[in-house]
Design a protein around this motif. Structure first.
Motif, PDB file in Angstrom:
ATOM      1  N   MET A   1      38.705  35.664  42.139  1.00 27.18           N
ATOM      2  CA  MET A   1      38.738  37.069  42.514  1.00 27.18           C
ATOM      3  C   MET A   1      40.167  37.609  42.540  1.00 27.18           C
ATOM      4  SD  MET A   1      35.633  37.635  42.470  1.00 27.18           S
ATOM      5  CE  MET A   1      35.819  39.394  42.751  1.00 27.18           C
ATOM      6  N   LEU A   2      41.140  36.749  42.868  1.00 28.10           N
ATOM      7  CA  LEU A   2      42.541  37.175  42.831  1.00 28.10           C
ATOM      8  C   LEU A   2      42.964  37.497  41.400  1.00 28.10           C
ATOM      9  CD1 LEU A   2      45.346  37.603  44.070  1.00 28.10           C
ATOM     10  CD2 LEU A   2      45.722  35.126  43.835  1.00 28.10           C
ATOM     11  N   THR A   3      42.660  36.595  40.467  1.00 30.71           N
ATOM     12  CA  THR A   3      43.021  36.852  39.071  1.00 30.71           C
ATOM     13  C   THR A   3      42.232  38.025  38.506  1.00 30.71           C
ATOM     14  OG1 THR A   3      41.437  35.134  38.369  1.00 30.71           O
ATOM     15  CG2 THR A   3      43.750  34.482  38.623  1.00 30.71           C
ATOM     16  N   TYR A   4      40.997  38.195  38.979  1.00 32.36           N
ATOM     17  CA  TYR A   4      40.205  39.350  38.552  1.00 32.36           C
ATOM     18  C   TYR A   4      40.903  40.645  38.979  1.00 32.36           C
ATOM     19  CZ  TYR A   4      35.993  42.118  37.571  1.00 32.36           C
ATOM     20  OH  TYR A   4      35.112  43.027  37.060  1.00 32.36           O
ATOM     21  N   THR A   5      41.427  40.663  40.193  1.00 32.37           N
ATOM     22  CA  THR A   5      42.142  41.839  40.694  1.00 32.37           C
ATOM     23  C   THR A   5      43.390  42.118  39.855  1.00 32.37           C
ATOM     24  OG1 THR A   5      41.367  41.504  42.952  1.00 32.37           O
ATOM     25  CG2 THR A   5      43.380  42.793  42.681  1.00 32.37           C
ATOM     26  N   ILE A   6      44.122  41.063  39.518  1.00 36.62           N
ATOM     27  CA  ILE A   6      45.355  41.220  38.741  1.00 36.62           C
ATOM     28  C   ILE A   6      45.059  41.856  37.385  1.00 36.62           C
ATOM     29  CG2 ILE A   6      47.184  39.920  37.547  1.00 36.62           C
ATOM     30  CD1 ILE A   6      47.120  37.970  39.931  1.00 36.62           C
TER      31      ILE A   6
END
Length: 547
Positions: free
Chosen positions: A128-133
């Motif tokens: 989810m962090l990389t998705y946000t980025i």
């Protein structure tokens, strides 16, 4: 207008190449998002091995990370300065880390219960962090390609056409791909399926990077101030309403998507139809999204959403009353133990004594492409040893009293299932325009913020939108997990009447209620078409004065 002027004109008309290039980016995101919204909870409970209660808590707890990362990413993207622009570089450099994180999330390591919980928390948070980025800059990019309202409607119509087209593929093919790649090993099948999706998505993100152009810039005199950006948003009434709306509608979509696998596996008892059901759902979303530019030419965006959500609410409530088929005609074997099948449980009505009973196995190729093999002419009873995973139906042939030849194929859909599919398609057609409409409205809210305050924070505006989406998705998935735990759900076992009813309500009535709540929120939205035209004219005049 010269090519240079067009490249810097905030109300530029975009080429089809640029529109398509931007649109395929969302196809990339939906190789991830459809898994998250439709299959991830099912993966965690029925493949990975978490209990519904643990999965439910995880979806909520991990949102604490998102609570900080979304606005933080928005602030970072707004302050990014490169030769490629503010937002496009993230699509170039963030694609591969996203692919790796997603593949790890859909992996099932050989760990004990505690180890699996730690793995799930760590990999899901990383995904989810990389998705946000990636997603925050991508969504923000739509707000700086052009400020022309009609062009924006076109951009978002194309974007979500690609998104839902990918949804068709991912929704329909995922179970079959997992079976194919796993060859009897579910964990390996789901991991390899996610790896394939991730590689395709990476290429699509790079296409978006190379085909788009950022045109709208903040006022030259604007000084970076993240706190001021947040304060501006909190005083931006259209944005606040859209934030609530995104939250509500995402809960609606997640409830429908994530509960579908349980609905067909345990209530309808036709898990072989899950892929077709979700695939057709995505197809209807796609058609609805494609109709958005035509619908907005006929009706203002907010009024159109009210109408569509009203239909969604009514049809969803009606869906609740579709009964379970008396005989669904096909049985998917879930047990490894010996099983005795009776032809009478497949066919409504009595079977004539002189009938020939032919038992058939449905051998999957992909989605609607299947082979049916005759496995026995064993009369009205069939005994199978270790038939787990097999899909069985019967075909009855006999002559009626008038001598006419009659063939009854149990695999023909019962009327109840046909009604389920029809309602699903109608509801999804009405939900299809939701995404292009609301994302276009977010771009409008960013323009409104610039017009009202003299400051532009495009990424911050869209980061809060993606945060609302993810919170809505998490709340929807957590609600399903919590309700499944409350009603006594046990994975891969026959469910009680109470458990089945809970699953039915999650798929039907609850999304309907949230659709009506969305209508209430829309009553307070006041950025009409005429007001937007006036705002754009004023912003263009200000830009001309400063150039």
């Amino acid at each position: 207008m010269s090519q240079l002027d067009s490249a810097n004109d905030r109300t530029a008309k975009l080429s089809w190449g640029e529109k398509l290039g931007y649109g395929v980016g969302d196809a990339g995101f939906n190789f991830y998002w459809i898994i998250i919204g439709s299959y991830l909870l099912y993966f965690y409970t029925d493949i990975f091995g978490l209990t519904p209660a643990v999965a439910s808590v995880m979806f909520l707890v991990t949102k604490i990370v998102d609570a900080f990362t979304d606005p933080l990413m928005g602030a970072i993207a707004d302050r990014t300065k490169t030769r490629w622009g503010k937002f496009r570089p993230y699509l170039l450099f963030g694609a591969l880390p996203m692919a790796g994180a997603a593949t790890l999330t859909m992996s099932t390591p050989d760990l004990d219960e505690t180890g699996k919980i730690v793995w799930a928390y760590a990999t899901y948070s990383l995904m989810m962090l990389t998705y946000t980025i990636l997603s925050t800059p991508y969504s923000s990019l739509s707000g700086v390609l052009t400020a022309d309202t009609r062009e924006r409607n076109s951009i978002f119509g194309i974007r979500f056409f690609f998104a839902y087209f990918t949804g068709i593929l991912v929704g329909a093919l995922t179970p079959d791909l997992a079976d194919y790649f796993g060859n009897g090993d579910d964990a390996t099948g789901w991991q390899r399926t996610m790896l394939l999706y991730s590689l395709i998505a990476t290429v699509l993100f790079w296409i978006t990077f190379f085909t788009t152009k950022e045109r709208i810039q903040p006022p030259a005199t604007q000084q970076p101030n993240a706190i001021q950006d947040i304060q501006d948003l909190l005083q931006n009434r259209p944005w606040l309403i859209l934030f609530a709306l995104a939250l509500i509608i995402m809960i609606t979509l997640t409830l429908r998507g994530s509960s579908a696998a349980y609905y067909f596996k345990y209530f309808v008892e036709r898990p072989d139809l899950i892929g077709a059901y979700i695939g057709l759902q995505m197809a209807a979303y796609m058609v609805g999204a494609g109709c958005t530019p035509f619908l907005t030419a006929w009706m203002d965006k907010a009024k159109l959403l009210v109408l569509l959500m009203s239909i969604v609410g009514v049809l969803s409530i009606a869906f609740t009353f579709v009964p379970k088929p008396e005989s669904n005609g096909v049985q998917s074997i879930q047990s490894e133990n010996k099983i005795v099948l009776q032809a009478s449980s497949f066919i409504d009505g009595a079977i004539p004594e002189n009938a020939k009973v032919s038992w058939e196995e449905h051998e999957k190729v992909f989605w609607v492409v299947k082979k049916r093999l005759v496995i026995a002419d064993a009369g009205k009873t069939l005994v199978l040893e270790n038939a787990k995973g097999k899909v069985i139906s019967v075909k009855i042939s006999y002559r009626d009293p008038q001598g006419n030849s009659v063939v009854v194929d149990s695999a023909d859909f019962p009327s109840e299932i046909l009604v389920m599919f029809l309602l699903n398609i109608l509801i999804s057609l009405c939900l299809g325009p939701k995404s292009p409409l609301t994302w276009s409205m977010y771009a409008d809210a960013a323009d409104y913020n610039e017009w009202k305050t003299g400051r532009r924070a495009t990424a911050m505006t869209f980061s809060a939108a993606t945060f609302a989406q993810k919170i809505g998705g998490a709340l929807g998935a957590a609600a399903i997990g919590a309700i499944l735990a409350t009603i006594g759900y046990t994975a891969n076992q026959a469910q009680s009447d109470a458990s089945q009813m809970g699953i039915v309500i999650l798929q039907t009535a609850v999304p309907g209620v949230f659709a009506f709540v969305a209508i209430v929120a829309l009553k307070f939205y006041d950025l009409s078409g005429e007001k937007l035209e006036s705002i754009q004219a004023d912003l263009k005049r200000r830009q001309a004065e400063t150039d």
